[in-house]
Design a protein around this motif. Sequence first.
Motif, short mmCIF file in Angstrom:
data_model
loop_
_atom_site.label_atom_id
_atom_site.label_comp_id
_atom_site.label_asym_id
_atom_site.label_seq_id
_atom_site.Cartn_x
_atom_site.Cartn_y
_atom_site.Cartn_z
N VAL A 501 0.83 -1.20 0.00
CA VAL A 501 0.00 0.00 0.00
C VAL A 501 0.86 1.25 0.00
O VAL A 501 0.61 2.21 -0.74
N GLN A 502 1.90 1.25 0.83
CA GLN A 502 2.80 2.40 0.90
C GLN A 502 3.47 2.65 -0.44
O GLN A 502 3.55 3.78 -0.92
N ALA A 503 3.94 1.57 -1.08
CA ALA A 503 4.61 1.71 -2.37
C ALA A 503 3.65 2.25 -3.43
O ALA A 503 4.01 3.11 -4.24
N ALA A 504 2.42 1.75 -3.43
CA ALA A 504 1.43 2.22 -4.41
C ALA A 504 1.12 3.70 -4.22
O ALA A 504 0.98 4.46 -5.19
N ALA A 505 1.04 4.13 -2.96
CA ALA A 505 0.76 5.54 -2.69
C ALA A 505 1.92 6.43 -3.12
O ALA A 505 1.73 7.49 -3.73
N TYR A 506 3.15 5.99 -2.81
CA TYR A 506 4.32 6.76 -3.21
C TYR A 506 4.43 6.83 -4.74
O TYR A 506 4.83 7.85 -5.31
N SER A 507 4.09 5.72 -5.39
CA SER A 507 4.13 5.69 -6.85
C SER A 507 3.23 6.76 -7.45
O SER A 507 3.62 7.47 -8.38
N SER A 508 2.02 6.89 -6.91
CA SER A 508 1.10 7.93 -7.41
C SER A 508 1.65 9.32 -7.18
O SER A 508 1.58 10.19 -8.07
N GLY A 509 2.23 9.55 -6.00
CA GLY A 509 2.79 10.86 -5.70
C GLY A 509 3.95 11.21 -6.61
O GLY A 509 4.06 12.33 -7.12
N PHE A 510 4.85 10.25 -6.83
CA PHE A 510 5.99 10.50 -7.71
C PHE A 510 5.55 10.74 -9.15
O PHE A 510 6.16 11.54 -9.87
N PHE A 511 4.51 10.04 -9.59
CA PHE A 511 4.03 10.25 -10.96
C PHE A 511 3.54 11.68 -11.15
O PHE A 511 3.84 12.32 -12.17
N ILE A 512 2.81 12.20 -10.18
CA ILE A 512 2.31 13.57 -10.28
C ILE A 512 3.47 14.57 -10.23
O ILE A 512 3.53 15.52 -11.03
N ALA A 513 4.41 14.37 -9.30
CA ALA A 513 5.55 15.29 -9.19
C ALA A 513 6.40 15.27 -10.45
O ALA A 513 6.83 16.33 -10.95
N GLY A 514 6.63 14.09 -11.02
CA GLY A 514 7.41 14.01 -12.24
C GLY A 514 6.71 14.66 -13.42
O GLY A 514 7.35 15.35 -14.24
N SER A 515 5.40 14.48 -13.51
CA SER A 515 4.64 15.08 -14.61
C SER A 515 4.66 16.60 -14.53
O SER A 515 4.82 17.29 -15.55
N LEU A 516 4.50 17.15 -13.32
CA LEU A 516 4.54 18.61 -13.15
C LEU A 516 5.91 19.16 -13.54
O LEU A 516 6.02 20.24 -14.13
N THR A 517 6.96 18.43 -13.20
CA THR A 517 8.31 18.89 -13.54
C THR A 517 8.51 18.92 -15.05
O THR A 517 9.12 19.85 -15.59
N LEU A 518 7.99 17.93 -15.75
CA LEU A 518 8.11 17.91 -17.20
C LEU A 518 7.36 19.08 -17.84
O LEU A 518 7.79 19.63 -18.86
N ILE A 519 6.23 19.48 -17.25
CA ILE A 519 5.50 20.65 -17.76
C ILE A 519 6.37 21.89 -17.64
O ILE A 519 6.29 22.81 -18.47
N GLY A 520 7.22 21.94 -16.61
CA GLY A 520 8.09 23.10 -16.43
C GLY A 520 9.07 23.31 -17.55
O GLY A 520 9.63 24.41 -17.69
N VAL A 521 9.32 22.28 -18.39
CA VAL A 521 10.23 22.44 -19.52
C VAL A 521 9.74 23.56 -20.45
O VAL A 521 10.54 24.31 -21.02
N VAL A 522 8.43 23.68 -20.57
CA VAL A 522 7.86 24.73 -21.43
C VAL A 522 8.24 26.12 -20.91
O VAL A 522 8.65 27.00 -21.67
N LEU A 523 8.12 26.31 -19.59
CA LEU A 523 8.49 27.61 -19.01
C LEU A 523 9.99 27.87 -19.16
O LEU A 523 10.41 29.02 -19.32
N ALA A 524 10.78 26.82 -19.10
CA ALA A 524 12.23 26.99 -19.23
C ALA A 524 12.61 27.57 -20.59
O ALA A 524 13.63 28.26 -20.71
N LEU A 525 11.83 27.31 -21.60
CA LEU A 525 12.13 27.82 -22.94
C LEU A 525 11.98 29.34 -23.03
O LEU A 525 12.42 29.94 -24.01
N PHE A 526 11.36 29.96 -22.02
CA PHE A 526 11.23 31.41 -22.01
C PHE A 526 12.40 32.10 -21.31
O PHE A 526 12.45 33.33 -21.25
#
Length: 542
Positions: A501-526
């Motif tokens: 259960v702990q691993a599954a919860a951490y997996s969901s959290g890391f997926f969201i954090a990683g996805s948000l970071t990838l979105i930041g690539v767009v801002l970096a281009l500015f």
Amino acid sequence: MTKSLDGELARPDTAVDDRGPGDARPAPPRSAPPPPPAPESPAAPPATGWGVPLAVLITGMFMSVLDLSIVNVAIPSIRRDLGASIESVQWISTAYSLTEGVMVPASAWLGARFGLKRLYVALIVLFTIASLLCALSTGLTALIGFRILQAIPGGVLPVTCMTILFRIVPKEKLGAAMGMYGLGIVVAPGIGPTLGGYLVEHTSWQVIFLINVPVGILGAIAAAIWLTKFPAEPGRPFDFIGFGFIAASLFSLLLALEEGDNWGWGDYRTVMLFLGAAVFMALFIVVELHVEHPVLDIRVFRHWPFVNSLLLISTMSIGLFAVLFYVPSFLQDAQGWTPLNTGITLLPQALAMALLMPFAGVLYDKVGARWPAAIGLALVGSGILLLSRINVDITRGELILGMVVMATGMALGMMPIMTGGLSVLPPAITDSGSAVNTLMQRVSSALGLAMMTALVQENSAQFMADRSSLMEPGANTELTQMQQQGTEGMLPLFQEVSGQVQAAAYSSGFFIAGSLTLIGVVLALFLRSGKPAAGAEKPMAH
């Protein structure tokens, strides 16, 4: 140019005495020479004159940041030795975080009022004394009190170090300097668990404070010898009203983020703290727009490149601290690893940052912030997404791979983003920019951890309910009893399910954090691209 009677060249804007020897005319008034204009920045220091002072700053910064992560490893040992409850012992970290956040806004004024060199030496001395007192503490109350004393210089040191750096380093060398300086900001949290785990396992928790004493003494002596002396502004008034509002806002916000997990995010205390933080922040903004000497100059937010850098730094900080917090917790709780083995697993990513961060600074000096930031954010997001595959059977190699990829991106992107944002600010408000930058890192990491914790708790409850429903009738009740009573029987099964259960919860959290970071690539281009201009003005020395 004309000759005066005393044989010196007269200035073109000075009245010339053209009377002869018998001329009775009154002497024309001599206008006073115009005062030299106040320079906006000191002369650029020699390119080779900032290396040793930078090393001094890195030492002080590394010591203060390392203390944050190394203490967390020792919390269980402190609790056992002092006989404290879990809720009480957490205030060792909470009190430090709250005090540190409140002190950051006053950093710019303190540097101007007392002079940056004098302030830096005083901060190192106070931090060293407080560390010694923490090591000598025999009770929890005394330890928390000395941690608050330690947090006062701990909150001011980052802003003071960065402000001095921008005073002594030529603009064309800022990237290389910030790359070295970043070792204290990013590498220290990574190496802290390893060092803390070793010290706690082989010595005692007091040693994690005692190691600051010799480092602090040497750092203070080195600063007194090698740091450049900057003139102070003893007449600069302090904005008490503005500081009161921003301090109240930060205290309310950080306390809500620290305790929301225990109180509940819908609890009236948590809600009222968030509301109070918003109200005090609004009052702070109103005050700062109407005072002559604001404690924090909010004109920094008029510059989009600086605001953009804050957004990107916040994104990276959330991902970094989520990994540094949850991966050690998973390794010890779900896989049963010792603190030392956990720290060894985290060591490769710290070494990757230490090796690559100076290279990223040199890269910034050649190509600007845009491409190092974009590539860095892409790697950070990819590394965190690799960690989202976490499960109870994941190997150490898989964890290290994800963390090293993340650390590589952090090393490439963090300092170019920070340098690119601060370098666009006018000289007069760079110190406020440094303070806002430090505040953003503190708040974003606390906010990110709070959001991740809330998400993990919600997912854990749902995952546990889903798995319990698959068991035989009555098994859920029995599992709960086993957890509470610590008896044998089905306890191994409960621990296995809890780990999943702990691993599954951490997996969901890391997926969201990683996805948000990838979105930041767009801002970096500015961000700005190209080699930074040399010889640009730097702020007035304080």
